[in-house]
Design a protein around this motif. Sequence first.
Motif, PDB file in Angstrom:
ATOM      1  N   ARG A 123       6.700  -3.886   4.045  1.00  0.00           N
ATOM      2  CA  ARG A 123       6.290  -3.295   2.771  1.00  0.00           C
ATOM      3  C   ARG A 123       4.914  -2.641   2.882  1.00  0.00           C
ATOM      4  O   ARG A 123       4.724  -1.483   2.491  1.00  0.00           O
ATOM      5  CB  ARG A 123       6.265  -4.357   1.666  1.00  0.00           C
ATOM      6  CG  ARG A 123       5.821  -3.810   0.304  1.00  0.00           C
ATOM      7  CD  ARG A 123       5.540  -4.915  -0.701  1.00  0.00           C
ATOM      8  NE  ARG A 123       4.467  -5.814  -0.324  1.00  0.00           N
ATOM      9  CZ  ARG A 123       3.156  -5.522  -0.401  1.00  0.00           C
ATOM     10  NH1 ARG A 123       2.743  -4.351  -0.847  1.00  0.00           N
ATOM     11  NH2 ARG A 123       2.245  -6.419  -0.038  1.00  0.00           N
ATOM     12  N   VAL A 124       3.952  -3.375   3.437  1.00  0.00           N
ATOM     13  CA  VAL A 124       2.582  -2.859   3.540  1.00  0.00           C
ATOM     14  C   VAL A 124       2.546  -1.606   4.401  1.00  0.00           C
ATOM     15  O   VAL A 124       1.941  -0.588   4.023  1.00  0.00           O
ATOM     16  CB  VAL A 124       1.634  -3.944   4.104  1.00  0.00           C
ATOM     17  CG1 VAL A 124       0.269  -3.352   4.442  1.00  0.00           C
ATOM     18  CG2 VAL A 124       1.495  -5.104   3.125  1.00  0.00           C
ATOM     19  N   LEU A 125       3.187  -1.649   5.544  1.00  0.00           N
ATOM     20  CA  LEU A 125       3.135  -0.500   6.453  1.00  0.00           C
ATOM     21  C   LEU A 125       3.836   0.724   5.860  1.00  0.00           C
ATOM     22  O   LEU A 125       3.329   1.843   5.976  1.00  0.00           O
ATOM     23  CB  LEU A 125       3.737  -0.878   7.808  1.00  0.00           C
ATOM     24  CG  LEU A 125       2.940  -1.935   8.585  1.00  0.00           C
ATOM     25  CD1 LEU A 125       3.687  -2.354   9.841  1.00  0.00           C
ATOM     26  CD2 LEU A 125       1.537  -1.445   8.924  1.00  0.00           C
ATOM     27  N   THR A 126       4.967   0.517   5.225  1.00  0.00           N
ATOM     28  CA  THR A 126       5.675   1.665   4.641  1.00  0.00           C
ATOM     29  C   THR A 126       4.950   2.209   3.408  1.00  0.00           C
ATOM     30  O   THR A 126       4.959   3.422   3.182  1.00  0.00           O
ATOM     31  CB  THR A 126       7.145   1.325   4.311  1.00  0.00           C
ATOM     32  OG1 THR A 126       7.194   0.192   3.441  1.00  0.00           O
ATOM     33  CG2 THR A 126       7.946   1.061   5.564  1.00  0.00           C
ATOM     34  N   GLU A 127       4.318   1.344   2.613  1.00  0.00           N
ATOM     35  CA  GLU A 127       3.540   1.825   1.466  1.00  0.00           C
ATOM     36  C   GLU A 127       2.384   2.712   1.907  1.00  0.00           C
ATOM     37  O   GLU A 127       1.958   3.599   1.172  1.00  0.00           O
ATOM     38  CB  GLU A 127       3.011   0.653   0.639  1.00  0.00           C
ATOM     39  CG  GLU A 127       4.053   0.038  -0.261  1.00  0.00           C
ATOM     40  CD  GLU A 127       3.518  -1.134  -1.081  1.00  0.00           C
ATOM     41  OE1 GLU A 127       2.315  -1.478  -0.969  1.00  0.00           O
ATOM     42  OE2 GLU A 127       4.321  -1.711  -1.842  1.00  0.00           O
ATOM     43  N   HIS A 128       1.869   2.468   3.108  1.00  0.00           N
ATOM     44  CA  HIS A 128       0.782   3.301   3.642  1.00  0.00           C
ATOM     45  C   HIS A 128       1.319   4.451   4.494  1.00  0.00           C
ATOM     46  O   HIS A 128       0.568   5.082   5.241  1.00  0.00           O
ATOM     47  CB  HIS A 128      -0.204   2.430   4.426  1.00  0.00           C
ATOM     48  CG  HIS A 128      -1.067   1.610   3.536  1.00  0.00           C
ATOM     49  ND1 HIS A 128      -0.690   0.376   3.048  1.00  0.00           N
ATOM     50  CD2 HIS A 128      -2.289   1.859   2.999  1.00  0.00           C
ATOM     51  CE1 HIS A 128      -1.639  -0.113   2.277  1.00  0.00           C
ATOM     52  NE2 HIS A 128      -2.624   0.774   2.221  1.00  0.00           N
ATOM     53  N   ARG A 129       2.614   4.679   4.384  1.00  0.00           N
ATOM     54  CA  ARG A 129       3.296   5.788   5.060  1.00  0.00           C
ATOM     55  C   ARG A 129       3.146   5.749   6.578  1.00  0.00           C
ATOM     56  O   ARG A 129       3.033   6.801   7.234  1.00  0.00           O
ATOM     57  CB  ARG A 129       2.829   7.130   4.498  1.00  0.00           C
ATOM     58  CG  ARG A 129       3.242   7.321   3.054  1.00  0.00           C
ATOM     59  CD  ARG A 129       2.917   8.724   2.573  1.00  0.00           C
ATOM     60  NE  ARG A 129       3.483   8.990   1.276  1.00  0.00           N
ATOM     61  CZ  ARG A 129       2.918   8.689   0.128  1.00  0.00           C
ATOM     62  NH1 ARG A 129       1.751   8.078   0.098  1.00  0.00           N
ATOM     63  NH2 ARG A 129       3.501   8.987  -1.016  1.00  0.00           N
ATOM     64  N   LEU A 130       3.134   4.547   7.123  1.00  0.00           N
ATOM     65  CA  LEU A 130       3.113   4.405   8.568  1.00  0.00           C
ATOM     66  C   LEU A 130       4.554   4.336   9.067  1.00  0.00           C
ATOM     67  O   LEU A 130       5.443   3.839   8.382  1.00  0.00           O
ATOM     68  CB  LEU A 130       2.329   3.152   8.972  1.00  0.00           C
ATOM     69  CG  LEU A 130       0.850   3.200   8.582  1.00  0.00           C
ATOM     70  CD1 LEU A 130       0.168   1.907   8.956  1.00  0.00           C
ATOM     71  CD2 LEU A 130       0.150   4.381   9.242  1.00  0.00           C
ATOM     72  N   GLU A 131       4.774   4.853  10.246  1.00  0.00           N
ATOM     73  CA  GLU A 131       6.126   4.973  10.784  1.00  0.00           C
ATOM     74  C   GLU A 131       6.539   3.710  11.531  1.00  0.00           C
ATOM     75  O   GLU A 131       5.849   3.262  12.451  1.00  0.00           O
ATOM     76  CB  GLU A 131       6.200   6.162  11.740  1.00  0.00           C
ATOM     77  CG  GLU A 131       7.569   6.379  12.329  1.00  0.00           C
ATOM     78  CD  GLU A 131       7.600   7.505  13.342  1.00  0.00           C
ATOM     79  OE1 GLU A 131       8.630   7.628  14.019  1.00  0.00           O
ATOM     80  OE2 GLU A 131       6.603   8.249  13.469  1.00  0.00           O
ATOM     81  N   LEU A 132       7.666   3.149  11.106  1.00  0.00           N
ATOM     82  CA  LEU A 132       8.248   2.013  11.806  1.00  0.00           C
ATOM     83  C   LEU A 132       9.466   2.494  12.572  1.00  0.00           C
ATOM     84  O   LEU A 132      10.240   3.316  12.085  1.00  0.00           O
ATOM     85  CB  LEU A 132       8.651   0.913  10.817  1.00  0.00           C
ATOM     86  CG  LEU A 132       7.501   0.278  10.053  1.00  0.00           C
ATOM     87  CD1 LEU A 132       8.037  -0.746   9.056  1.00  0.00           C
ATOM     88  CD2 LEU A 132       6.516  -0.368  11.007  1.00  0.00           C
TER      89      LEU A 132
END
Length: 141
Positions: A123-132
């Motif tokens: 959630r945190v990484l995607t909210e900051h628009r980081l690519e998983l």
Amino acid sequence: MIIKQLSVFLENKTGRINEVTRILGEEGVNLSAFSMAETADFGILRVIVSDPDKALEALKRHHFGVSLTDVVCLNCPNTPGALAKALGYLSDENVFIEYMYAFAAGDVAHVVIRPDNIENCIRVLTEHRLELMAAHQLYKL
């Protein structure tokens, strides 16, 4: 976005890592990424493979202590400070990282992360628009 990682427990003796890689090779399972940690008595080989379920069964048949663990893989720019920024987002949201390891491929660093709460980490990484990285992408590397 959740990736299956194998953790293989190995005695600290010559040839044990070779046995794992030989078995996986004979099964047609490719290694995408790995990390080795050790203590005085044993090591833990953490591996991302092309077919986690097949690898798990093969290693169990050969009497290895092995388990599957959920991890995520962050793709971030392979530039100074990029990882620190991503880890700062996680820290700000109290996501504890049990361990991580990384490998670079040109301009991108792939960071395998084992957080205490995988859903919150995603959630945190995607909210900051980081690519998983998706599991099927990492399994094919």
